[in-house]
Design an enzyme around this catalytic site. Structure first.
Site, mmCIF file in Angstrom:
data_model
loop_
_atom_site.group_PDB
_atom_site.id
_atom_site.type_symbol
_atom_site.label_atom_id
_atom_site.label_comp_id
_atom_site.label_asym_id
_atom_site.label_seq_id
_atom_site.Cartn_x
_atom_site.Cartn_y
_atom_site.Cartn_z
ATOM 1 N N LYS A 168 -2.456 -10.008 -2.407
ATOM 2 C CA LYS A 168 -1.451 -10.058 -3.589
ATOM 3 C C LYS A 168 0.039 -10.600 -3.234
ATOM 4 O O LYS A 168 0.721 -11.325 -4.038
ATOM 5 C CB LYS A 168 -1.068 -8.496 -3.699
ATOM 6 N N GLY A 206 0.775 -1.267 0.147
ATOM 7 C CA GLY A 206 -0.078 -0.045 -0.085
ATOM 8 C C GLY A 206 0.884 1.366 -0.021
ATOM 9 O O GLY A 206 0.395 2.297 -0.772
ATOM 10 N N ASN A 207 1.961 1.253 0.835
ATOM 11 C CA ASN A 207 2.848 2.553 0.977
ATOM 12 C C ASN A 207 3.557 2.764 -0.583
ATOM 13 O O ASN A 207 3.945 3.858 -0.625
ATOM 14 C CB ASN A 207 3.653 2.603 2.019
ATOM 15 N N LYS A 249 -9.773 -10.022 4.494
ATOM 16 C CA LYS A 249 -8.973 -9.308 3.752
ATOM 17 C C LYS A 249 -9.427 -7.574 3.716
ATOM 18 O O LYS A 249 -10.616 -7.300 3.339
ATOM 19 C CB LYS A 249 -9.145 -9.571 2.130
ATOM 20 N N LYS A 300 2.041 -12.161 4.071
ATOM 21 C CA LYS A 300 3.448 -11.918 3.752
ATOM 22 C C LYS A 300 4.294 -13.055 3.841
ATOM 23 O O LYS A 300 5.080 -13.504 3.339
ATOM 24 C CB LYS A 300 3.820 -10.796 4.055
HETATM 25 P P1 ADP Z 1 0.804 -3.946 2.457
HETATM 26 O O1 ADP Z 1 -0.128 -2.870 2.008
HETATM 27 O O2 ADP Z 1 2.287 -3.699 2.030
HETATM 28 O O3 ADP Z 1 0.337 -5.298 2.082
HETATM 29 P P2 ADP Z 1 -0.230 -4.229 5.115
HETATM 30 O O4 ADP Z 1 -0.725 -3.299 5.963
HETATM 31 O O5 ADP Z 1 -1.255 -5.316 4.637
HETATM 32 O O6 ADP Z 1 0.816 -3.890 3.891
HETATM 33 O O7 ADP Z 1 0.598 -5.239 6.147
HETATM 34 C C1 ADP Z 1 1.895 -4.490 6.858
HETATM 35 C C2 ADP Z 1 1.397 -4.093 8.150
HETATM 36 O O8 ADP Z 1 1.569 -5.381 8.832
HETATM 37 C C3 ADP Z 1 2.611 -3.298 8.871
HETATM 38 O O9 ADP Z 1 2.342 -2.005 8.700
HETATM 39 C C4 ADP Z 1 2.131 -3.681 10.413
HETATM 40 O O10 ADP Z 1 1.483 -2.825 10.940
HETATM 41 C C5 ADP Z 1 1.462 -5.045 10.043
HETATM 42 N N1 ADP Z 1 1.927 -5.987 10.986
HETATM 43 C C6 ADP Z 1 1.268 -6.912 11.779
HETATM 44 N N2 ADP Z 1 1.709 -7.701 12.249
HETATM 45 C C7 ADP Z 1 3.114 -7.609 12.271
HETATM 46 C C8 ADP Z 1 4.545 -8.132 12.670
HETATM 47 N N3 ADP Z 1 4.546 -9.271 13.261
HETATM 48 N N4 ADP Z 1 5.518 -7.409 12.221
HETATM 49 C C9 ADP Z 1 5.613 -6.319 11.456
HETATM 50 N N5 ADP Z 1 4.551 -5.871 10.987
HETATM 51 C C10 ADP Z 1 3.322 -6.466 11.367
HETATM 52 MG MG MG Z 2 -1.557 -6.307 2.491
#
Ligand code: ADP
Ligand code: MG
Length: 314
Positions: free
Chosen positions: A214, A13-14, A130, A276
């Site tokens: 994704k 997302g970022n 999701k 992820k």
């Molecule tokens: P993207 O849009 O890149 O898929 P997401 O928001 O879906 O990003 O996932 C990334 C987020 O996951 C991070 O910003 C964080 O807030 C969250 N997160 C949840 N659990 C963890 C963890 N164990 N370690 C790091 N980040 C985590």
């Molecule tokens: Mg995500």
């Protein structure tokens, strides 16, 4: 990172921002990150998320139908298709410009509308997980839930968002076209928003009401392309144990076995870090020579050099 590698880069997302203006600006810096990898001689295949964008498109199309009942309701699968085109356009445009700015004129860029087959019996259809669209506070989330029947959930402590079904990707329908484009030396943007979820009905592919993660689609793509590395670029530099707590531990390396153990202990939030981690482990488990890296968008090069990020190997 020595030598030319085939790298599947999954943009979070970022890399794209939440609004039209944010995305227009974000893709410019994202393009710089990606072109730096291309300049270093790597073969890059791009995938991207669509959480905010598909939420925005779905919201806009639903508002249109409410305003004018003669306008058909737009299925979520069509909203995913629209988000692929919109994000693909911005990325294609920004990458082309950045390549030309660095005097690289022999590498074309193309986004391909990608359908991804899902299993109609996937239990995920019964358990929406999701997050899509904007973040809301609890009060507004309850209101939206009452008014539109959407399921609203807390997203990793950052506020409430609508959640939709997110089945696992089974097959990338356009795989052979993607392979041909990649092998021709073109930068291919594909599997956007996890791919348009479709269900096989004879020769027909019917759109499914879901948004595939994704990260999972990227792991499948990376395996199919026999990539060397899957890089998941997100908003944190590393994955953590006890995320956000006092005893937080940032992870540099994990084996696939450790991933399974930590995930079962609940360290990674569903719908954000968990997909992820699972995708990273899935790709790494497919071959001893393969590696997955989870890191911040701006740390891609450093992480590929082994200096930061969470690295997952078999
Ligand atoms: P993207 O849009 O890149 O898929 P997401 O928001 O879906 O990003 O996932 C990334 C987020 O996951 C991070 O910003 C964080 O807030 C969250 N997160 C949840 N659990 C963890 C963890 N164990 N370690 C790091 N980040 C985590
Ligand atoms: Mg995500």
């Amino acid at each position: 990172m020595k030598g030319k590698k085939r790298i599947v880069v999954a943009l979070g997302g970022n890399a794209l921002g939440n609004t039209l203006t944010e995305q227009f600006n974000a893709v410019k810096s994202t393009a710089k990150v990606i072109v730096t990898l291309i300049e270093a001689g790597h073969e890059v295949i791009l995938t991207h998320g669509n959480g905010p964008q598909v939420g925005m498109i779905d919201g806009a199309m639903s508002a249109l139908t409410r305003e004018d009942p003669q306008q058909d309701n737009t299925p979520l699968s069509v909203c995913v298709a629209m988000s692929q085109a919109y994000i693909g356009y911005d990325l294609q445009n920004a990458l082309r410009e950045e390549l030309l700015n660095r005097d690289i004129s022999n590498i074309p860029v193309a986004a391909i509308v990608t359908q991804v087959r899902v299993d109609p019996n996937d239990p995920a259809f019964l358990e929406p997980s999701k997050p899509i669209g904007r973040f809301y506070d609890k009060k507004r989330a309850d209101e939206i839930s009452r008014r539109f029947g959407h399921i609203m959930r807390d997203d990793a402590g950052r506020g409430y968002r609508r959640v939709v079904a997110s089945p696992m990707p089974q097959e990338i329908v356009e795989m052979e076209s993607i392979r041909a484009i990649v092998n021709s030396g073109c930068v291919c943007i594909c599997c956007g928003g996890g791919g348009i979820p479709v269900i096989l009905e004879g020769n027909h592919l019917r759109g499914a009401s879901a948004v595939i993660d994704k990260d999972h689609a990227s792991a499948l793509l990376a395996k199919q392309l026999e990539a060397d590395i899957l890089v998941i670029l997100t908003s944190v530099e590393k994955a953590a144990l006890n995320f956000g707590k006092e005893n937080e531990i940032w992870l540099d390396n994990m084996s696939v076995k450790q991933v399974k153990q930590y995930a079962s202990e609940g360290h990674f939030a569903a719908g954000s870090m968990l997909p992820k981690i699972e995708a990273a482990a899935d790709f790494a488990a497919s071959n001893h020579n393969r590696e997955s890296i989870i890191t911040h968008l701006n740390k891609a090069k450093e992480a590929l050099n082994g200096n930061t990020g969470t690295h997952i190997k078999l």
